[in-house]
Design a protein around this motif. Structure first.
Motif, short mmCIF file in Angstrom:
data_model
loop_
_atom_site.label_atom_id
_atom_site.label_comp_id
_atom_site.label_asym_id
_atom_site.label_seq_id
_atom_site.Cartn_x
_atom_site.Cartn_y
_atom_site.Cartn_z
N LYS A 142 27.67 -18.56 28.56
CA LYS A 142 26.60 -18.20 27.62
C LYS A 142 26.57 -16.70 27.34
O LYS A 142 26.65 -15.89 28.26
CB LYS A 142 25.26 -18.66 28.20
N ASP B 59 20.43 -23.43 15.67
CA ASP B 59 20.84 -22.02 15.69
C ASP B 59 21.30 -21.55 17.06
O ASP B 59 21.67 -20.38 17.22
CB ASP B 59 19.69 -21.13 15.21
N LYS C 276 26.40 -20.20 17.76
CA LYS C 276 26.72 -19.22 16.72
C LYS C 276 28.21 -19.15 16.46
O LYS C 276 29.02 -19.22 17.39
CB LYS C 276 26.23 -17.83 17.15
N GLU D 156 24.06 -18.70 22.07
CA GLU D 156 23.13 -17.57 22.04
C GLU D 156 22.45 -17.39 23.39
O GLU D 156 21.96 -18.33 23.98
CB GLU D 156 22.07 -17.79 20.96
N LYS D 157 22.47 -16.16 23.89
CA LYS D 157 21.83 -15.84 25.15
C LYS D 157 20.41 -15.38 24.86
O LYS D 157 20.17 -14.31 24.32
CB LYS D 157 22.60 -14.74 25.89
N ARG D 158 19.45 -16.21 25.23
CA ARG D 158 18.06 -15.91 24.90
C ARG D 158 17.33 -15.32 26.09
O ARG D 158 17.67 -15.58 27.22
CB ARG D 158 17.35 -17.18 24.45
#
Length: 225
Positions: free
Chosen positions: A167, A210, A213, A223-225
């Motif tokens: 990730k 989303d 990516k 995506e690293k949230r």
């Protein structure tokens, strides 16, 4: 390395088993029927399974599909006399990591086993992992958010799990090809993009479109949230 060999040809099975032990130094369990291969694979730990395509009481390709559908993540090499492109595709799509056509040289088999052993087939420590509010269930290969629960195909699961493990990092198509399909698999980059598209559709079903990516000209990242 512990290997499960499923081969119903007595002469060939004895030869492979002997050479794997002598030249490779491997621990080998040899079974001669498909159902026995399934039982051994699900009740013991093996670093790698060698499956003959044609066996009594369960063809190798059916056993491979069954294991993958139930979340088996170990390495599987398919042995077969079927040598058409369609047969190879069917074997790989069933979940095999590699495909060796009979007749073959033992040294080639040993080389392929060494190549597979360099790939990461370590057993999963946890069955479930959270990505923010998205749950990836590695046991049954599903994603869930709230009451929504979506089944992934084996390739979609392998792809998503690879992205989850990395990730925040951008994975090139070449890396994805090697880790999910095997580098020498007869799979085009369009197949990777098509699998990404199918995975995105399922992520969209749990409001996570989303999350995955595209990095233009490079590859994909989670995506690293």
């Amino acid at each position: 390395m512990n290997i499960l060999l499923a081969e119903d040809d007595l002469q060939l099975g004895e030869l492979i088993s002997f050479m794997l032990k002598k030249k490779g130094g491997y621990n080998v369990d040899w079974v001669k029927e498909g159902e026995d291969a399934y039982i051994y694979a699900t009740t013991s730990y093996y670093d790698l399974i060698i499956l003959d395509w044609m066996m009594p009481n369960g063809e190798g390709i059916s056993i491979c599909q069954r294991l993958r559908s139930e979340g088996y993540t170990g390495a599987i090499l398919m042995l077969t006399a079927k040598d058409t492109i369609k047969d190879r595709i069917n074997g790989l799509d069933a979940g095999a990591d590699d495909y060796l056509i009979k007749p073959f040289e033992i040294d080639e088999l040993l080389a392929r086993l060494r190549a597979l052993s360099r790939r990461n087939f370590a057993p999963l420590i946890e069955d479930k992992v959270w990505i923010q509010d998205l749950l990836l269930n590695r046991t049954n290969q599903t994603i869930a958010k709230g009451a929504k629960n979506i089944q992934l195909s084996p390739r979609e699961f392998q792809l998503l799990d690879l992205l989850v493990q990395n990730k925040g990092q951008v994975l090139t198509r070449d890396i994805i090809l090697e880790r999910v399909w095997g580098f020498d698999a007869e799979v085009s980059m369009k197949t990777i993009d098509a699998t990404i598209k199918l995975l995105r559709k399922k992520l969209e079903m749990v409001d996570q479109y989303d999350l995955l990516k595209s990095i233009r000209g490079v590859g994909y990242t989670l995506e690293k949230r």
